[in-house]
Design a protein around this motif. Structure first.
Motif, PDB file in Angstrom:
ATOM      1  N   ASN A 231       0.374  -1.382   0.525  1.00 56.18           N
ATOM      2  CA  ASN A 231       0.435  -0.316  -0.530  1.00 56.18           C
ATOM      3  C   ASN A 231       1.199   1.291  -0.101  1.00 56.18           C
ATOM      4  N   ARG A 232       1.962   1.378  -0.163  1.00 51.89           N
ATOM      5  CA  ARG A 232       3.355   2.508   0.003  1.00 51.89           C
ATOM      6  C   ARG A 232       3.312   2.367  -1.587  1.00 51.89           C
ATOM      7  N   GLY A 233       3.118   0.873  -2.312  1.00 48.49           N
ATOM      8  CA  GLY A 233       3.803   1.604  -4.043  1.00 48.49           C
ATOM      9  C   GLY A 233       5.152   1.052  -3.754  1.00 48.49           C
ATOM     10  N   ASP A 234       5.205  -0.429  -2.721  1.00 45.61           N
ATOM     11  CA  ASP A 234       6.800  -0.735  -3.096  1.00 45.61           C
ATOM     12  C   ASP A 234       6.821  -1.989  -3.154  1.00 45.61           C
ATOM     13  N   GLU A 507      -8.365   2.679   9.272  1.00 42.38           N
ATOM     14  CA  GLU A 507      -8.080   3.681   8.906  1.00 42.38           C
ATOM     15  C   GLU A 507      -6.494   4.380   8.826  1.00 42.38           C
ATOM     16  N   LYS A 508      -7.089   5.735   8.110  1.00 38.91           N
ATOM     17  CA  LYS A 508      -5.767   5.853   7.372  1.00 38.91           C
ATOM     18  C   LYS A 508      -5.252   6.968   7.814  1.00 38.91           C
ATOM     19  N   SER A 509      -3.534   7.264   7.820  1.00 39.97           N
ATOM     20  CA  SER A 509      -3.195   8.785   8.768  1.00 39.97           C
ATOM     21  C   SER A 509      -2.574   9.160   7.384  1.00 39.97           C
ATOM     22  N   TYR A 510      -2.528  10.578   7.254  1.00 45.54           N
ATOM     23  CA  TYR A 510      -2.005  11.543   6.459  1.00 45.54           C
ATOM     24  C   TYR A 510      -1.226  12.716   6.950  1.00 45.54           C
ATOM     25  N   ASN A 536       3.688   9.054   8.413  1.00 43.74           N
ATOM     26  CA  ASN A 536       2.199   9.421   7.616  1.00 43.74           C
ATOM     27  C   ASN A 536       2.269   7.462   6.553  1.00 43.74           C
ATOM     28  N   ASP A 537       0.896   6.838   6.610  1.00 48.06           N
ATOM     29  CA  ASP A 537       1.089   5.731   5.572  1.00 48.06           C
ATOM     30  C   ASP A 537       1.952   5.024   5.531  1.00 48.06           C
ATOM     31  N   LYS A 538       2.264   6.490   4.626  1.00 47.36           N
ATOM     32  CA  LYS A 538       3.351   5.960   3.342  1.00 47.36           C
ATOM     33  C   LYS A 538       4.709   5.828   4.046  1.00 47.36           C
ATOM     34  N   ARG A 539       5.111   6.081   5.171  1.00 45.74           N
ATOM     35  CA  ARG A 539       6.290   6.097   6.064  1.00 45.74           C
ATOM     36  C   ARG A 539       6.872   6.692   5.118  1.00 45.74           C
ATOM     37  N   ARG A 540       6.723   8.188   4.984  1.00 48.65           N
ATOM     38  CA  ARG A 540       7.040   9.534   5.245  1.00 48.65           C
ATOM     39  C   ARG A 540       6.905  10.521   6.224  1.00 48.65           C
ATOM     40  N   ALA A 541       8.358  11.419   7.096  1.00 49.18           N
ATOM     41  CA  ALA A 541       7.820  12.071   7.758  1.00 49.18           C
ATOM     42  C   ALA A 541       7.455  13.829   6.330  1.00 49.18           C
ATOM     43  N   GLU A 542       6.184  13.658   6.052  1.00 47.62           N
ATOM     44  CA  GLU A 542       5.479  14.792   5.920  1.00 47.62           C
ATOM     45  C   GLU A 542       3.938  14.594   5.977  1.00 47.62           C
TER      46      GLU A 542
END
Length: 600
Positions: A231-234, A507-510, A536-542
């Motif tokens: 779900n992160r696109g990896d 539940e998704k976190s943005y 966030n849910d994409k494992r990015r600090a943004e």
């Protein structure tokens, strides 16, 4: 009773009569948590996912009747919901209109009879009538029928399954989020369904940037297959997230594959389907380039045979199986819709760094043990599943520390309350029950503000109508929204912010912001340098801007927490789950602002 249809019946009366007959002829879905008793026969009519256009919420249930601009839906918890049709998205309204037209057409045929009685349920593994012989698809699932429930109607083949394979699981995973295999209840109205008569899509959809959530195919052993991209696109395989069979567990402890299960050919036989994509087209194993019928694959990893029948093939490189859908499917909220829902028994946990799973075994009936290593030291997760659904866990970490936990099945509901409750441990206990989404877009979270002192939250980035500014979405500049709060209680030492959304299955976190100073009462739009940004849910600090792919208006939430101390979290690495656990005993007040967004 039997009612003879006559040509001179008034059209309006006939429409009402047809609707009444449909109610009598339909067995309403009375789905309990986890579906029906597995020994009960089931009607093939499955629950649908309905979307409320104005609220952006979802309702799961079976259609019952529609009249005078209102529709009745039998919810999956057994309750009957009545709502105005115009509250539904256009696609749902169209579905209802077509269903009523079909009923009317059948009942107005000359000389026909309308029999209004409750039809018997077809037994599991049997067709509904003699005119519906067993489909060819059945033979490919039959080698696994001891653990499956197989049935069909004129449109779909249904597969009931607990989602677990017969082969060993989890061994070899190098990137592990502390999930373990727990049987799922993909039975009854929550069974998998595969179209028996797939239709080529006018515009086939790629899985490269779509369908990153949920399953895209079903293996013939009843195990779902997810997109090879997580779900992160990896690429889940290259990321070390998969075991030796190409599978792992999701956030709900639901086991699934991300690669084509070519190992099943040992049971099914060579050149037989090993899976079916959810568009209805079969998936075969690797191609034999020396075979006389060899033909190159298209961009979806498929081609047609000499008879003109389309199918997909497994490959050893991306996309590994179907690279999208040659056939028609419906995408909603980033996944094929409808499809079964997993039922998490416990909240998901963060990844365990440097862990590698070396063993998974069944120690006793209904008891299992997973063994992992972290830098040469072993840890274990042992658990026993009771008949009532309760699970007892024993965690032994590599240092030898032991923790015992017990989890009970959660009540039905679309998600969990965002706010921690004093005395609870959000990461070790199932979330509280929420009210149905059709009644409250935030469920019980909106009804439990009295649990903690309320912190008023506003936003200059949200219009008076409750719509998020386009500049804060992927349709605009992607800036974080402005957030303001007031009336923090005495003793507040810091604030934390969470922007989140309840999707149908998670539940998704943005956006997560922690350690906001106590003298700060707002974050401006596109805020920089205030507090520490978490993951966030994409494992990015943004900030991850809203970018919904599903139809209709969606409801999102921003929650502000007033804290009596700074939470103990790693700088720049805090997830929403970690935040909720860290602040469980230091939250003085909390407030949530709801806002709407619809992708243009």
């Amino acid at each position: 009773m039997t009612i003879e249809s006559k040509p001179m019946i008034h059209e309006k009366f006939l429409a009402v009569l047809a609707t009444a007959a449909f109610v009598l002829c339909t067995s309403p879905a009375l789905a309990h948590p986890g579906g029906h008793d597995h020994d009960e026969p089931h009607h093939p009519q499955a629950s649908r996912t309905w979307t409320l256009a104005t609220e952006g919420a979802h309702l799961h249930g079976a259609f019952v009747a529609a009249k005078d601009g209102k529709v009745q839906i039998r919810r999956d918890d057994g309750a009957l919901a009545t709502l105005a049709m115009d509250r539904l998205v256009p696609s749902d309204q169209k579905w209802i209109t077509e269903r009523l037209e079909e009923i009317k057409r059948l009942n107005t045929q000359q000389g026909s009879q309308l029999v209004a009685q409750k039809q018997p349920h077809p037994p599991a593994g049997k067709g509904t009538t003699k005119e519906q012989p067993a489909p060819m698809m059945l033979k490919y699932f039959k080698p696994f029928e001891k653990t499956l429930q197989l049935r069909w109607d004129e449109k779909y083949f249904y597969v009931g399954s607990n989602g677990l394979p017969a082969h060993p699981m989890m061994v070899g995973i190098r990137s592990w989020q502390q999930q373990v295999p727990i049987p799922q209840k993909y039975f009854g109205d929550n069974a998998w369904r595969i179209p028996l008569h797939p239709t080529p899509a006018r515009e086939p959809m790629s899985a490269k940037n779509n369908f990153l959530r949920g399953a895209i195919a079903l293996a013939v052993n009843g195990v779902p297959i997810f997109n090879p991209l997580n779900n992160r696109g990896d690429d889940a395989y290259l990321f070390g997230e998969l075991d030796q069979y190409g599978g792992h567990c999701g956030r709900a402890d639901d086991y699934h594959y991300h690669l084509a299960p070519v190992h099943l050919e040992k049971t099914t036989g060579k050149d037989q389907p090993i899976a079916y994509a959810l568009d209805g087209y079969p998936i075969f194993g690797y191609q034999d380039e020396q075979a006389p019928d060899f033909a190159p694959l298209d961009w979806l990893n498929g081609h047609k045979d000499k008879a003109g029948n389309y199918h997909y093939h497994a490959t050893k490189t991306y996309p590994y199986l179907n690279g999208g859908f040659y056939g028609e499917v419906t995408e909603r909220d980033g996944q094929v819709d409808p499809q079964p829902r997993a039922e998490p028994l416990r909240p998901d946990l963060p990844p365990l760094r440097d862990a590698k799973i070396i063993r998974f075994e069944q120690t006793e009936p209904s008891s299992y043990r997973l063994t992992y290593e972290v830098r040469g030291k072993a840890g274990t997760v042992s658990y026993t599943l009771a008949a009532d659904g309760t699970a007892r866990f024993v965690f032994v970490d590599p240092s030898g520390k032991t923790v015992n936990e017990t989890y009970s099945p959660r009540q039905p509901g679309p998600g969990k309350d965002d706010r921690p409750r004093p005395g609870d441990r959000p990461e070790r206990r199932p979330p509280p029950r929420r009210e149905p989404a059709a009644q409250s877009p935030r469920g019980a979270a909106a009804n439990r503000e009295s649990d903690l002192p309320r912190l008023p939250v506003t936003s200059a980035s949200v219009t008076p109508q409750g719509r998020l500014s386009i500049d804060c979405t992927c349709d605009g500049a992607g800036q974080s929204p402005a957030i303001a709060w007031k009336d923090a209680p005495a003793g507040t030492k810091s604030f934390a912010v969470s922007i989140w959304h309840t999707a149908p299955d998670q539940e998704k976190s943005y956006w997560v912001v922690v350690n906001i100073p106590a003298d700060v009462s707002q974050l401006v739009q596109n805020s920089k340098g205030v507090g520490q940004i978490g993951l966030n849910d994409k494992r990015r600090a943004e900030y991850d801007p809203m970018c919904s792919k599903g139809p209709g208006v969606k409801i999102y939430h921003v929650t502000v927490f007033a804290l009596s101390a700074e939470p103990k979290l790693a700088a720049g690495k805090a997830t929403r789950a970690q935040l909720l656990e860290a602040i469980q005993d230091i939250t003085l007040a909390a407030g949530t602002l709801d806002f709407q967004y619809e992708r243009k």
